[in-house]
Design an enzyme around this catalytic site. Sequence first.
Site, PDB file in Angstrom:
ATOM      1  N   LYS A  42      -6.160  85.762 -26.356  1.00 10.31           N
ATOM      2  CA  LYS A  42      -4.796  86.300 -26.273  1.00 10.31           C
ATOM      3  C   LYS A  42      -4.117  85.795 -25.005  1.00 10.31           C
ATOM      4  O   LYS A  42      -4.730  85.740 -23.932  1.00 10.31           O
ATOM      5  CB  LYS A  42      -4.873  87.832 -26.276  1.00 10.31           C
ATOM      6  CG  LYS A  42      -3.535  88.557 -26.330  1.00 10.31           C
ATOM      7  CD  LYS A  42      -3.789  90.059 -26.398  1.00 10.31           C
ATOM      8  CE  LYS A  42      -2.508  90.861 -26.535  1.00 10.31           C
ATOM      9  NZ  LYS A  42      -2.784  92.319 -26.651  1.00 10.31           N
TER      10      LYS A  42
ATOM     11  N   SER B 283      -0.571  94.686 -30.241  1.00 11.67           N
ATOM     12  CA  SER B 283       0.131  93.518 -29.725  1.00 11.67           C
ATOM     13  C   SER B 283      -0.656  92.214 -29.890  1.00 11.67           C
ATOM     14  O   SER B 283      -0.117  91.126 -29.686  1.00 11.67           O
ATOM     15  CB  SER B 283       0.441  93.721 -28.233  1.00 11.67           C
ATOM     16  OG  SER B 283      -0.760  93.851 -27.476  1.00 11.67           O
TER      17      SER B 283
ATOM     18  N   SER C 201      -3.948  97.947 -29.605  1.00 12.01           N
ATOM     19  CA  SER C 201      -3.567  96.548 -29.807  1.00 12.01           C
ATOM     20  C   SER C 201      -4.651  95.657 -30.394  1.00 12.01           C
ATOM     21  O   SER C 201      -4.363  94.542 -30.826  1.00 12.01           O
ATOM     22  CB  SER C 201      -3.084  95.934 -28.484  1.00 12.01           C
ATOM     23  OG  SER C 201      -1.814  96.433 -28.150  1.00 12.01           O
TER      24      SER C 201
END
Length: 419
Positions: free
Chosen positions: A51, A129, A153
Amino acid sequence: MTAACTRQRASLPFSPGFYPEAARATAVHADAMRAAGVQTGPLAGLPVSVKDLFDIAGETTLAGSIALKDAAPAIADAPVVRRLRAAGAAILGKTNMTEFAFSGVGLNPHYGTPVNPVDRQTARIPGGSSSGAAVSVAAGLCVAALGSDTGGSIRIPAALTGLVGFKPTSRRVPTIGTVPLSLTLDTACAMARSVDDCLLIDSIIADAPLSVPELPLAGLRLGVPGNVMFDGVDPHVAASFSAVLSRLSAAGALVIDAPLPLLREAAELNRFSPVEAFAWHRALLDQHEAKYDVRVAKRIRLGAGLSAADYIEMLARRRDWIARMEAALAPFDALIMPTVPLVAPPIAELEESEETFFKANGLLLRNPSVFNLLDGCAISLPCHAPGSLPVGLMIGGPAMADARIMGIARAIERLLQGE
């Protein structure tokens, strides 16, 4: 965990960082080492995504934003990235995400929104996210994805894309070398396709493998908090969850109604993300707010008005709530509930209406964020019928109950897979 490093480029999941040649070289090296009889790491040559919240040496960590484009490149890998490399991982790319990790939906106006691969007819959200992280695994590009979980997330996108996502107790895994959202709630963690794959990644990034017990389902005491956690539940989610409860009961598990009125306090208590995010962002907002996603900037600005005294009181109230919750959870081996109460909505619906966006965002975050506030651990498993839209089953418990929760998750996974 098995996979070959792919030659296919998926532009949205890996926006803006994509390293196919470096990943391929790592995979070739791993193959040569194995052919020579040299012992390799547990991830040797396997593609893993990171990420774009975590530092990779020589790269600017953008956190899904254009406001950081002029920031200095990272001087070192984040510890969790360094540990993945040491285990042999072929880092395929840095994945797209909600800007600054501030929503459970996954929309990103700067780099595009990765499309959930589970539906070929309708472009649906991947969840956030860690949106690109989920798509990188669900699309078969990676065997695992490193992400973060501050209010769900990892577990939200895992639930919406049919993956397994594990949020460990946050203190077990270092968050150094990341762009923070909430220093109180942030957790570095991963998603993959199975409980055992998540356990492997967890053992690497935590640098300490869990000793997971083999637990029979018969006799397990599983609490179902049937109040606020089921408000607004989608019929498909409700039916999928009900089917799981029936199978658990038939296997001898004790499925127990656990109203837990304390859960109704969670939403009012959990204001850490905007408050702590504003502390980090206030100078950047003053200079570059026009570059932010307006939905993200609006949520960060909510933290501007809290005084130091209010913040200290909020910390104390959380400690008190955790103590009361842990006492209430003591009779159960785990809590189980839908990870999120809805299936992945179409992207267009949430882009067209801010009201629809924030309603969906609140529903997506509601259930998983409880375990962040609790300082606990939780995992999401896919529990939908084949061919239907993904539904996540969340299994969770208090801090440092990770080994027990993963033992229960493994047993439930086997049941759901018909083993």
